[in-house]
Scaffold this motif. Structure first.
Motif, short mmCIF file in Angstrom:
data_model
loop_
_atom_site.label_atom_id
_atom_site.label_comp_id
_atom_site.label_asym_id
_atom_site.label_seq_id
_atom_site.Cartn_x
_atom_site.Cartn_y
_atom_site.Cartn_z
N PHE A 190 38.24 39.41 34.66
CA PHE A 190 38.13 40.00 35.98
C PHE A 190 38.04 38.84 36.94
O PHE A 190 37.25 37.93 36.76
CB PHE A 190 36.87 40.85 36.08
CG PHE A 190 36.71 41.45 37.44
CD1 PHE A 190 37.19 42.73 37.70
CD2 PHE A 190 36.13 40.74 38.47
CE1 PHE A 190 37.09 43.28 38.97
CE2 PHE A 190 36.04 41.28 39.74
CZ PHE A 190 36.52 42.55 39.99
N LYS A 191 38.85 38.85 38.00
CA LYS A 191 38.86 37.69 38.88
C LYS A 191 39.33 38.03 40.28
O LYS A 191 40.00 39.04 40.50
CB LYS A 191 39.78 36.61 38.30
CG LYS A 191 41.23 37.04 38.22
CD LYS A 191 42.10 35.94 37.65
CE LYS A 191 43.53 36.42 37.48
NZ LYS A 191 44.39 35.41 36.88
N ARG B 256 41.49 41.56 40.40
CA ARG B 256 42.32 41.98 39.27
C ARG B 256 41.54 41.94 37.96
O ARG B 256 40.80 40.99 37.71
CB ARG B 256 43.53 41.03 39.18
CG ARG B 256 44.53 41.42 38.12
CD ARG B 256 45.69 40.44 38.08
NE ARG B 256 46.57 40.61 39.23
CZ ARG B 256 47.69 39.89 39.41
NH1 ARG B 256 48.03 38.96 38.53
NH2 ARG B 256 48.45 40.09 40.47
N PHE B 257 41.74 42.97 37.17
CA PHE B 257 41.27 42.96 35.78
C PHE B 257 42.50 42.97 34.89
O PHE B 257 43.44 43.74 35.13
CB PHE B 257 40.40 44.18 35.49
CG PHE B 257 40.05 44.28 34.03
CD1 PHE B 257 39.01 43.52 33.50
CD2 PHE B 257 40.78 45.10 33.18
CE1 PHE B 257 38.70 43.58 32.14
CE2 PHE B 257 40.48 45.16 31.82
CZ PHE B 257 39.43 44.41 31.31
N ASN C 217 39.53 39.19 28.20
CA ASN C 217 39.28 40.21 29.20
C ASN C 217 38.90 39.44 30.45
O ASN C 217 37.88 38.75 30.45
CB ASN C 217 38.11 41.11 28.82
CG ASN C 217 38.49 42.09 27.74
OD1 ASN C 217 39.59 42.61 27.73
ND2 ASN C 217 37.55 42.35 26.83
N THR D 58 32.98 38.33 34.34
CA THR D 58 33.80 37.52 33.44
C THR D 58 32.93 36.48 32.74
O THR D 58 33.15 36.17 31.56
CB THR D 58 34.96 36.87 34.24
OG1 THR D 58 35.82 37.91 34.68
CG2 THR D 58 35.74 35.90 33.38
N GLY E 110 33.05 39.70 39.01
CA GLY E 110 32.95 40.93 38.25
C GLY E 110 32.65 42.12 39.11
O GLY E 110 32.99 42.15 40.30
N ASP F 289 46.63 37.70 31.73
CA ASP F 289 47.14 38.09 33.04
C ASP F 289 48.54 37.53 33.29
O ASP F 289 49.45 38.26 33.65
CB ASP F 289 46.19 37.60 34.14
CG ASP F 289 46.74 37.90 35.52
OD1 ASP F 289 47.37 38.97 35.68
OD2 ASP F 289 46.55 37.09 36.43
N ALA G 260 32.37 44.55 44.00
CA ALA G 260 33.34 43.87 43.14
C ALA G 260 33.75 42.59 43.83
O ALA G 260 33.82 42.52 45.05
CB ALA G 260 34.57 44.74 42.89
N ARG H 297 46.72 46.05 33.22
CA ARG H 297 46.02 45.46 34.36
C ARG H 297 45.63 46.53 35.39
O ARG H 297 46.33 47.55 35.51
CB ARG H 297 46.90 44.42 35.06
CG ARG H 297 47.27 43.25 34.16
CD ARG H 297 48.02 42.17 34.91
NE ARG H 297 49.35 42.57 35.31
CZ ARG H 297 50.27 41.74 35.80
NH1 ARG H 297 49.98 40.45 35.95
NH2 ARG H 297 51.45 42.18 36.14
N GLN I 80 44.33 46.55 39.61
CA GLN I 80 44.20 45.66 40.77
C GLN I 80 43.80 46.44 42.01
O GLN I 80 44.32 47.53 42.26
CB GLN I 80 45.54 44.99 40.99
CG GLN I 80 45.56 44.00 42.13
CD GLN I 80 46.84 43.18 42.09
OE1 GLN I 80 47.05 42.35 41.23
NE2 GLN I 80 47.74 43.47 43.02
#
Lengths: 380, 380, 380
Positions: free
Chosen positions: C63-64, C40-41, C61, A171, A148, C46, A111, C373, C375
């Motif tokens: 993810f980062k 975090r998703f 959506n 993402t 991702g 967010d 991840a 969320r 995390q």
């Protein structure tokens, strides 16, 4: 103090190919710190041309720091809970930052942000390339780095159906993005079939002089909806001929198949690409294709035992059609590189000569140019 | 585990003036990691004024992190294959990144990005200055950091003709540039004649209390064609009165001669500059000149042996003529600084008072101003 | 070499909660290096909404990499001369860089840039939070990071009047500022009264399972004149409804009072804020207020001894009035979080669900939304 000294003894410190490495006595924590510097001289330009007009711009002689990397990796709390980050100091950009759960060989998790496993030449670190730089077609087809999660592993290791797999959900808005443009994510899958031996490690050149052939075949596919038609290490952008996109404007599907081989100082790799772009604003479909073939041979593999530099000669041919329905328009790259490996890929000098030949017969014009570059790359 | 412990023993770790240092047992690899923080309070402004109008802007009281550096150096593969990089964390800028081949004292090589050996005050690290900051004339004459290659060394060490030389060929578009504007490169040469003793090390103040005088004379010259008329640590830019340049617009030639001396707690340095700018767009020649003289004395050199702080009083006078053909227009800086060295340059407090006096008699105006600053600088 | 080995022995190296730590034999120098990654998703967004319109923007959506930190701390020359810096690799920003003189517990000094001691939730590291992120009201009231100097300490330790104090004088133009807008500085004071026990450490959740209650009350106040009405980790900016400010345009006064408690796996904290803004351009006064209350309970504190993960359930309610004179307009946040602490705060997974409810009855409208969320946060 007696105590301190004992503790100190227990921390293992050594220099490895990943830099200085610190490991706690219980092996629960490990830290590796390394740097890399890539210096490049180029004339009359450095970047591959993208369009006809790039040829006619003014000549340059440029010497520059092309890459300046800080790399930190290791594990924490458990030997199988790994982390890695890589930062480019010259452009102030966080390239990689990922956490991996690697408890079982056949089922691993990742991840963060990294170079998504899609094309071989992009996956190979810029410090482990056979040629001086990636091919002409990399720009059009790479997914580059994304944020991702991924599940990956190796099945039937050593058996007939020995393969590696990578499935990723991302993402899909490129490196450094803090937002997605919409609800849609990027999906990428890749499968390697290790035809012979242990598969082919993700690096250029056969510096090992494998006595038995190592070969792999791979296919990968991806789909994404975003404002972008291409990705690079500066994030999302547009290919020539595409306007800046709005949220969810471009739906992209693409696939690649690859071959790779290393055997007795000889190495080979190839990629064949196709990419379909649907512009949701005007419903226009665009289809792109390209391929490259690349091979190299280490001229003096015996020198390694004597601690002397290895020399390699390598070549590449790339072909790109920006529009499959206009096959008269094509871009070609013919490249030859000479490597001098002082300490394998970790300390090497590379020179290359490239000839670019662009045909835009729909506009009744063609153009070509030579380029010469020298590069020094050192990891420490 | 026995093995690990033995290996760990072999890696030498110690704290040095360059931070914590790790050396592999065979001395093939060495890594030094250090940080530096410079905190500054200034009133009524911090930056030296450049024009008449800079005096009349609003007063400020500012406390800030002025420099925040991460420094990594060492060698790899061979003790004579050295690397060094320095990154400023507060402005996100890669300052230095260079590789040096230092096998022979009289013939060394350097490639990458660094402060080109041109003026003494610019070459001295901002953490080893005698005054709180460089002089008023630094902005106009420094070449600052460039990317390129250099050959350098020291000849006849200890003899009558003991000198150091530096010859550099550079892209000439400043720090961080990824392209050259044209085919033309920057060329720089500098020669130090070590008149007495071992030459004068590149740092301010005599904290050693040399019993025999160390002195050097130096001359340097440079030529460049680029869009820029000056360079700073943020890259290329323009001097007051020059418009933003286009590719190859400004041809610059310049020279400097310097003196330096350290003897019994006293230190001295001076620079005399001239710079010629030819604007290829309108064929106008501009000539600039300036100089500074600087001296300081450590008041209590005996305190060093007792581990107590050293105190130094220093002063500088700078003079700058932005146009040699308009000598009625001049800029002067009178500065006095007081240093308290807790651990030499590595941990010190500096206060300075500066008086600026600008004459623009061609516009029948003159202006002057006082400035006060305090600075704390710590390396670790 | 014998010597080297002895020296190496003397440098103490170990992995601590602050990463790998290197200490010279004489304890004069210490260096700690650590990293932290927060992934975090979030869906459908967010960031907390700020206005009615933020609710109606398109769903995402995402993810980062939310935070990617490099932390370096230690001491130099003396055990009581400490330094610390923290850099965010994902946004290229120097967050902390400070030097501390901590010779006496009751009188300590700090200079540099850091999160000014003003509110508890901002002072708690983003890696040690109980909830997944700070509350809705943080944006309006935090002073965030500033550059300046501070005196702080603890008086009557263990006695009845056991308290901590922090008095700071700051440039007041936020993180990374290189100039002040005017002569006016920011002044901040905070006092903690350690009602029971040793005060409450600056971290979320009671992972210790304190057998005796630890509690503190605190009040703080601040005043500043600057172009800004709020601060964040990207520097100064404006609250909703305030135009971009000019030098010295906004005079801000504000105060907060807080409670905090940790006892037998239960933890509690609250803040009550008020803020007064005077716009010098039009002489309009604005008054803002808000508060939050937050509590959590570790469900299985016994698991810690067995090396198993700890689970915690926590909740928070926040209330914000952007204009005290328009109480019909309010913003509310209801949040529930679930934590899985693999290695306390250093390796944890958090999920949260938040419900936002904004009333703008002066415009006869209200709106609400759910957010989800997940995390993952790891330090190494």
């Amino acid at each position: 103090f007696q105590e301190l000294a004992k503790d100190s003894l227990r921390t293992d410190i050594r220099h490895t190919s990943k830099g200085f490495q610190f490991t706690s006595a219980d092996n629960k924590f490990q830290l590796q710190v390394a740097g890399r510097l890539q210096l490049r001289f180029a004339t009359p330009m450095d970047q591959d041309p993208e369009t006809y007009n790039d040829f006619t711009s003014e000549d340059q002689n440029v010497f520059k720091i092309n890459r300046a990397r800080l790399k930190v990796g290791g594990h924490a709390y458990q030997p199988w809970l790994k982390y890695y980050f890589e930062y480019d100091l010259s452009v102030n950009r966080l390239l990689d930052f990922r956490v991996m759960v690697e408890k079982w060989p056949w089922l691993k998790f990742k991840a963060g942000q990294w170079k998504i496993e899609y094309t071989r030449e992009r996956s190979i670190s810029s410090g482990k390339q056979q040629m001086l730089e990636r091919s002409l077609i990399n720009r059009a087809f790479t997914l580059d780095r994304q944020q991702g999660v991924s599940v990956f592993g190796r099945i039937d290791q050593g058996g007939l159906a020995d393969f590696n797999y990578h499935l990723s959900v991302l993402t899909g808005t490129g490196l450094g993005a803090k937002e997605n443009d919409d609800k849609k994510l990027m999906y990428v899958g890749k499968v390697f079939w290790n035809v012979l031996g242990d598969g082919v490690d993700i690096s250029g050149s056969d510096l090992v002089h494998y006595e038995r052939p190592h070969a792999s075949l791979a296919i990968a596919a991806a789909t994404n909806t975003s404002p972008y038609t291409r990705f690079s290490s500066s994030g999302g952008g547009e290919l020539v001929g595409f306007e800046d996109g709005t949220n969810g404007q471009y739906q992209v599907k693409q696939w690649v198949w690859e071959t790779a081989l290393k055997y007795k100082s000889f190495s080979w790799q190839s990629e064949v690409h196709r990419k379909y772009i649907l512009n949701h604003e005007n419903n226009i479909h665009t289809e792109l294709q390209g391929f490259y073939v690349q091979g190299g041979y280490v001229l003096n593999h015996q020198a390694k035992e004597q601690g002397r530099p290895l020399f390699e000669l390598a070549g590449r041919y790339s072909y790109y059609e920006p529009r499959v329905n206009l096959p008269q328009n094509s871009q070609e790259e013919y490249g030859v590189a000479f490597n001098c490996f002082f300490n394998e890929h970790l300390n090497k000098l590379t020179a290359d000569v490239t000839y670019f030949d662009f045909d835009e017969l729909t506009l009744s014009r063609e153009i070509s140019q030579w380029r010469f570059r020298v590069q020094y790359d050192i990891s420490f």
